[in-house]
Design an enzyme around this catalytic site. Structure first.
Site, PDB file in Angstrom:
ATOM      1  N   LYS A  43       0.839  -1.144  -0.257  1.00  0.00           N
ATOM      2  CA  LYS A  43      -0.036  -0.058   0.010  1.00  0.00           C
ATOM      3  C   LYS A  43       0.873   1.178   0.187  1.00  0.00           C
ATOM      4  O   LYS A  43       2.010   1.328   0.644  1.00  0.00           O
ATOM      5  CB  LYS A  43      -0.955   0.001   1.100  1.00  0.00           C
ATOM      6  CG  LYS A  43      -1.786   1.322   1.550  1.00  0.00           C
ATOM      7  CD  LYS A  43      -2.858   1.238   0.536  1.00  0.00           C
ATOM      8  CE  LYS A  43      -3.573   2.656   0.568  1.00  0.00           C
ATOM      9  NZ  LYS A  43      -4.600   2.765  -0.499  1.00  0.00           N
ATOM     10  N   CYS A 125      -2.148   9.581  -6.913  1.00  0.00           N
ATOM     11  CA  CYS A 125      -3.425   9.508  -6.293  1.00  0.00           C
ATOM     12  C   CYS A 125      -4.278  10.417  -6.361  1.00  0.00           C
ATOM     13  O   CYS A 125      -4.290  11.730  -6.222  1.00  0.00           O
ATOM     14  CB  CYS A 125      -3.114   9.324  -4.813  1.00  0.00           C
ATOM     15  SG  CYS A 125      -4.369   9.046  -3.834  1.00  0.00           S
ATOM     16  N   GLY A 243      -7.790  -2.595 -15.453  1.00  0.00           N
ATOM     17  CA  GLY A 243      -8.836  -3.325 -15.991  1.00  0.00           C
ATOM     18  C   GLY A 243      -8.226  -4.971 -16.261  1.00  0.00           C
ATOM     19  O   GLY A 243      -8.883  -5.618 -17.345  1.00  0.00           O
TER      20      GLY A 243
END
Ligand code: SIN
Length: 305
Positions: A43, A125, A243
């Site tokens: 993370k 981000c 994706g």
């Protein structure tokens, strides 16, 4: 079993978790390390610990995710401890995703996180409301890369936002080349998105805007990967992200120019990290069907009309 190389990093396995998908604790990272992931990504850590945004902050809708997490994480000092512990328990390369809010923070964090094999600078981000994405600011990007390069001898990867403008992407390419970036992870979620539930007449995220991932951004991912591939001509390896749910999705990313694949949305299913083994098998079948004897052979081979 598929292998790949990112520069001189040899990987037994061609997938990883896209940073943010169940990877903020030692337990979760060990689960990824124990799967068919070829490398493990943490993370994103920040200078100070963060609780992230208040929420609700995550949904999956028709193979598309939207999140406004806001980088909840235990802070880089704790993440450095987790990585040191993780390195005693796995031989797989560890990518430490990190986000300094300025060049000074980034430099300090890079020193502390150097137990990782690669420092993955998350400059993209979209959920830090009030702080713009560094990647869209060429001067700030250049400064962060300059300082981080001086602060560590680790390899530097940049997690890039989707570029919706080719000139802006090429400007970033020039900076990455000048500053000796080693790897590109393309792409992060597409920000400034919103989920409005018409029945409830409600904006479903708090805060209101978030980043979308999954199927909705796959074609942007292919396009961005291809532009990096054509610019760097293979000199900077690319990890495709956006994706990827099947081996065939990954195969298309390879044809566009990616040498490894990061998955996030695909991990938010009951299958979890077992998705890596399934996708690897599917990718092996695709390679065989198209007469490639290795993944490396397929990289960049998408033909033009
Ligand atoms: C988040 O924590 O907001 C998601 C990760 C990212 O977009 O970089």
């Amino acid at each position: 079993m598929l292998k790949t190389k990112l520069g001189d990093i040899e990987l037994d396995g061609v997938f990883t978790n896209g940073s943010g998908a169940n990877d903020d604790s030692l337990e979760k990272l060990l689960q990824i390390a124990g799967s068919r992931a070829g490398f493990v990504t943490t993370k994103t850590s920040t200078f100070l610990p963060r609780a992230g945004n208040p929420g609700p902050r995550f949904y999956t809708l028709r193979n598309t995710t939207i999140n406004s997490m806001g980088l909840p994480n235990p802070g880089y000092k704790k993440m450095a401890e987790i990585i040191r512990e993780l390195k005693t328990k796995t031989k797989k390369p560890v990518f430490a995703s990190m986000s300094g809010f300025d060049a000074h923070e980034a430099g300090e964090m890079a020193k502390a996180l150097s137990a990782a094999d690669v420092l993955e600078l998350n400059l993209s981000c979209p959920n830090l409301h009030g702080k713009s994405q560094i990647i869209y600011d060429p001067e700030a990007t250049d400064e962060v890369l300059k300082v981080v390069k001086k602060s560590t001898d680790r390899k530097i990867a940049v997690k890039v936002a989707p570029f919706l403008d080719s000139d802006a992407q090429l400007e970033f390419c020039g900076i990455a080349k000048k500053r000796g970036v080693d790897l590109i992870i393309a792409i992060n979620t597409l920000g400034n998105a919103m989920y409005v539930d018409a029945d409830r007449e409600k904006i479903m995220l708090k805060p209101k805007w978030g980043g979308i991932g999954g199927e909705a951004i796959r074609m942007v991912g292919w396009g961005n990967v291809r532009r990096y591939y054509e610019y760097f001509k293979g000199s900077i390896p690319i990890v495709g992200c956006g994706g990827i749910f099947t081996g065939k999705d990954a195969f298309a990313y390879a044809l566009a120019g990616a040498s490894a694949f990061a998955c996030a949305s695909a991990l938010y299913t009951p299958e979890g990290v077992n998705a890596f083994a399934r996708m690897e098998k599917e990718l092996e079948e695709e390679l065989k069907k198209h007469n490639y004897s290795s993944l490396a052979e397929a990289v960049g081979k998408a033909k033009e009309f």
